[in-house]
Design a protein around this motif. Structure first.
Motif, PDB file in Angstrom:
ATOM      1  N   UNK A  32       0.799  -1.063  -0.013  1.00  0.00           N
ATOM      2  CA  UNK A  32      -0.380  -0.176  -0.235  1.00  0.00           C
ATOM      3  C   UNK A  32       1.374   1.096  -0.665  1.00  0.00           C
ATOM      4  N   UNK A  33       0.666   2.458  -1.363  1.00  0.00           N
ATOM      5  CA  UNK A  33       1.047   3.449  -0.682  1.00  0.00           C
ATOM      6  C   UNK A  33       0.056   4.804  -0.276  1.00  0.00           C
ATOM      7  N   UNK A  34       0.368   5.428   0.116  1.00  0.00           N
ATOM      8  CA  UNK A  34       0.354   7.087   0.719  1.00  0.00           C
ATOM      9  C   UNK A  34       0.848   7.596   0.027  1.00  0.00           C
ATOM     10  N   UNK A  35       0.377   9.146  -1.032  1.00  0.00           N
ATOM     11  CA  UNK A  35       1.045  10.285  -1.128  1.00  0.00           C
ATOM     12  C   UNK A  35       0.572  11.611  -0.547  1.00  0.00           C
ATOM     13  N   UNK A  36       1.651  12.113  -0.090  1.00  0.00           N
ATOM     14  CA  UNK A  36       0.605  13.203   0.009  1.00  0.00           C
ATOM     15  C   UNK A  36       0.520  14.047  -0.447  1.00  0.00           C
ATOM     16  N   UNK A  37      -0.319  15.037  -0.755  1.00  0.00           N
ATOM     17  CA  UNK A  37      -0.283  16.345  -2.196  1.00  0.00           C
ATOM     18  C   UNK A  37      -0.213  17.189  -0.752  1.00  0.00           C
ATOM     19  N   UNK A  38      -0.007  17.295   0.133  1.00  0.00           N
ATOM     20  CA  UNK A  38      -0.285  18.413   1.661  1.00  0.00           C
ATOM     21  C   UNK A  38       1.433  19.013   1.703  1.00  0.00           C
ATOM     22  N   UNK A  39       1.595  20.394   1.486  1.00  0.00           N
ATOM     23  CA  UNK A  39       2.668  20.688   1.687  1.00  0.00           C
ATOM     24  C   UNK A  39       3.320  20.784   3.499  1.00  0.00           C
ATOM     25  N   UNK A  40       2.127  20.191   4.385  1.00  0.00           N
ATOM     26  CA  UNK A  40       2.114  19.826   5.490  1.00  0.00           C
ATOM     27  C   UNK A  40       2.735  18.274   5.762  1.00  0.00           C
ATOM     28  N   UNK A  41       3.170  18.095   7.094  1.00  0.00           N
ATOM     29  CA  UNK A  41       3.678  17.184   6.611  1.00  0.00           C
ATOM     30  C   UNK A  41       3.176  16.338   8.231  1.00  0.00           C
ATOM     31  N   UNK A  99       4.743   5.606   3.130  1.00  0.00           N
ATOM     32  CA  UNK A  99       3.881   6.796   2.767  1.00  0.00           C
ATOM     33  C   UNK A  99       4.802   8.347   2.458  1.00  0.00           C
ATOM     34  N   UNK A 100       4.778   8.780   1.356  1.00  0.00           N
ATOM     35  CA  UNK A 100       5.227   9.559   0.644  1.00  0.00           C
ATOM     36  C   UNK A 100       5.038  11.045   0.764  1.00  0.00           C
ATOM     37  N   UNK A 101       5.892  11.461   0.963  1.00  0.00           N
ATOM     38  CA  UNK A 101       5.207  13.768   0.781  1.00  0.00           C
ATOM     39  C   UNK A 101       5.997  14.170  -0.522  1.00  0.00           C
ATOM     40  N   UNK A 102       4.562  14.597  -1.190  1.00  0.00           N
ATOM     41  CA  UNK A 102       5.487  15.215  -2.407  1.00  0.00           C
ATOM     42  C   UNK A 102       6.569  16.153  -2.324  1.00  0.00           C
ATOM     43  N   UNK A 103       6.260  16.809  -1.104  1.00  0.00           N
ATOM     44  CA  UNK A 103       7.156  18.315  -0.783  1.00  0.00           C
ATOM     45  C   UNK A 103       8.615  18.116  -1.035  1.00  0.00           C
ATOM     46  N   UNK A 104       8.698  16.833  -0.461  1.00  0.00           N
ATOM     47  CA  UNK A 104       9.882  16.939  -0.984  1.00  0.00           C
ATOM     48  C   UNK A 104      10.341  15.896  -2.115  1.00  0.00           C
ATOM     49  N   UNK A 105       9.834  16.271  -3.026  1.00  0.00           N
ATOM     50  CA  UNK A 105      10.639  15.619  -4.586  1.00  0.00           C
ATOM     51  C   UNK A 105      10.020  17.148  -5.150  1.00  0.00           C
ATOM     52  N   UNK A 121      -4.056   1.705  -3.379  1.00  0.00           N
ATOM     53  CA  UNK A 121      -2.460   3.482  -4.043  1.00  0.00           C
ATOM     54  C   UNK A 121      -3.379   4.341  -2.510  1.00  0.00           C
ATOM     55  N   UNK A 122      -3.352   5.357  -2.026  1.00  0.00           N
ATOM     56  CA  UNK A 122      -4.615   6.101  -1.019  1.00  0.00           C
ATOM     57  C   UNK A 122      -3.916   7.392  -1.559  1.00  0.00           C
ATOM     58  N   UNK A 123      -3.770   8.490  -2.273  1.00  0.00           N
ATOM     59  CA  UNK A 123      -3.775  10.002  -2.184  1.00  0.00           C
ATOM     60  C   UNK A 123      -4.192  10.812  -1.022  1.00  0.00           C
ATOM     61  N   UNK A 124      -4.306  11.705  -0.965  1.00  0.00           N
ATOM     62  CA  UNK A 124      -4.330  13.117   0.117  1.00  0.00           C
ATOM     63  C   UNK A 124      -4.069  14.114  -0.311  1.00  0.00           C
ATOM     64  N   UNK A 125      -4.409  15.754  -0.015  1.00  0.00           N
ATOM     65  CA  UNK A 125      -4.621  16.559  -0.540  1.00  0.00           C
ATOM     66  C   UNK A 125      -5.461  17.141   0.247  1.00  0.00           C
ATOM     67  N   UNK A 153      -7.379  19.928  -5.625  1.00  0.00           N
ATOM     68  CA  UNK A 153      -6.310  19.711  -4.794  1.00  0.00           C
ATOM     69  C   UNK A 153      -5.374  20.568  -5.351  1.00  0.00           C
ATOM     70  N   UNK A 154      -4.039  20.271  -4.168  1.00  0.00           N
ATOM     71  CA  UNK A 154      -2.865  21.034  -4.399  1.00  0.00           C
ATOM     72  C   UNK A 154      -2.364  20.929  -5.499  1.00  0.00           C
ATOM     73  N   UNK A 155      -1.571  21.863  -5.711  1.00  0.00           N
ATOM     74  CA  UNK A 155      -0.545  21.532  -7.408  1.00  0.00           C
ATOM     75  C   UNK A 155       0.279  20.429  -7.731  1.00  0.00           C
ATOM     76  N   UNK A 156       0.464  20.044  -6.098  1.00  0.00           N
ATOM     77  CA  UNK A 156       1.840  18.572  -6.636  1.00  0.00           C
ATOM     78  C   UNK A 156       0.340  17.369  -6.766  1.00  0.00           C
ATOM     79  N   UNK A 157      -0.149  17.566  -6.005  1.00  0.00           N
ATOM     80  CA  UNK A 157      -1.718  16.291  -5.531  1.00  0.00           C
ATOM     81  C   UNK A 157      -2.300  16.261  -7.184  1.00  0.00           C
TER      82      UNK A 157
END
Length: 216
Positions: free
Chosen positions: A3-12, A36-42, A83-87, A94-98
């Motif tokens: 299971x992969x979770x992807x955080x589209x928020x700039x906050x961790x 869990x992956x934080x998109x703000x890091x990428x 796969x679970x997305x979050x924003x 949703x955020x630009x990253x998401x």
């Protein structure tokens, strides 16, 4: 079960991330391996409309041809069972990253040839958690269900079931007195945080476990 979770928020560590962590707790409870992956890091971009994924007999059918920090995450997503997305909701979406991640994940699977609209041959169950400051009783009137259902339909191109959890009327600041935010009733926000947010976290946990069961 992966299971992969992807955080589209700039906050961790705020509302969206907490909801994703709850979803992963639910997945872990039924034996899944989670990440869990934080998109703000990428450093990644949205779809470049290069159409490499649409070339007949091309190398990138069903997957994005762009190479950047999102590429390995997209690869792990395609190798996951869930796969679970979050924003959070910013300016009505949703955020630009998401959005960038969603474009890169889904568009290569969108077929212009087949009646079922997908060229993806696998089966990935998907979820989405949304966090927003708008009160619960205004979400439907503001038209947000259309956004949630539209993203659900796109994620269903990955061949599996898709669902989402909405967390509204979120508590946004550590100290409301420090911010120009007089339109918000801090005691009300605190009450919602204490009473309703735990229910939304439980809904996310239940979703995480249920998606794993559906992906078996």
């Amino acid at each position: 079960m992966k299971v992969l979770a992807v955080n589209g928020s700039p906050r961790k560590n705020r509302n969206t991330a907490t909801l994703l962590e709850a979803a992963l707790e639910g997945a872990t409870s039924v034996g899944a391996q989670t990440e869990l992956v934080h998109l703000r890091d990428l450093n990644g971009k949205g779809c470049a409309s290069c159409f490499a994924c649409k070339l007949k007999d091309g190398r990138f059918v069903g997957r994005c041809a762009l190479r950047d920090d999102l590429s390995p995450v997209l690869q792990r997503a395609m190798e996951s069972d869930v796969v679970i997305l979050g924003s959070p909701i910013y300016l009505g979406g949703v955020t630009a990253a998401a959005k960038a991640f969603l474009e890169r994940l889904v568009f290569p699977c969108l077929s212009y040839d087949t009646p079922d609209r997908t060229c993806f041959e696998g089966r990935i169950a998907t979820g989405f958690v949304y966090a927003m400051g708008m009160p619960h009783d205004r979400v439907e009137a503001a038209g947000y269900p259309h956004l949630f259902e539209e993203n659900k339909r796109y994620l269903e191109l990955l061949g599996g079931p898709s669902e989402y959890v909405i967390s509204a009327d979120n508590y946004q600041f550590d100290d409301y007195a420090r911010y120009a935010a007089s339109n918000f009733d801090e005691p009300h926000k605190a009450a919602v945080r204490a009473e309703r947010f735990p229910q939304e976290l439980q809904a996310a946990r239940t979703m995480g476990a249920r998606l794993c069961k559906q992906a078996e």
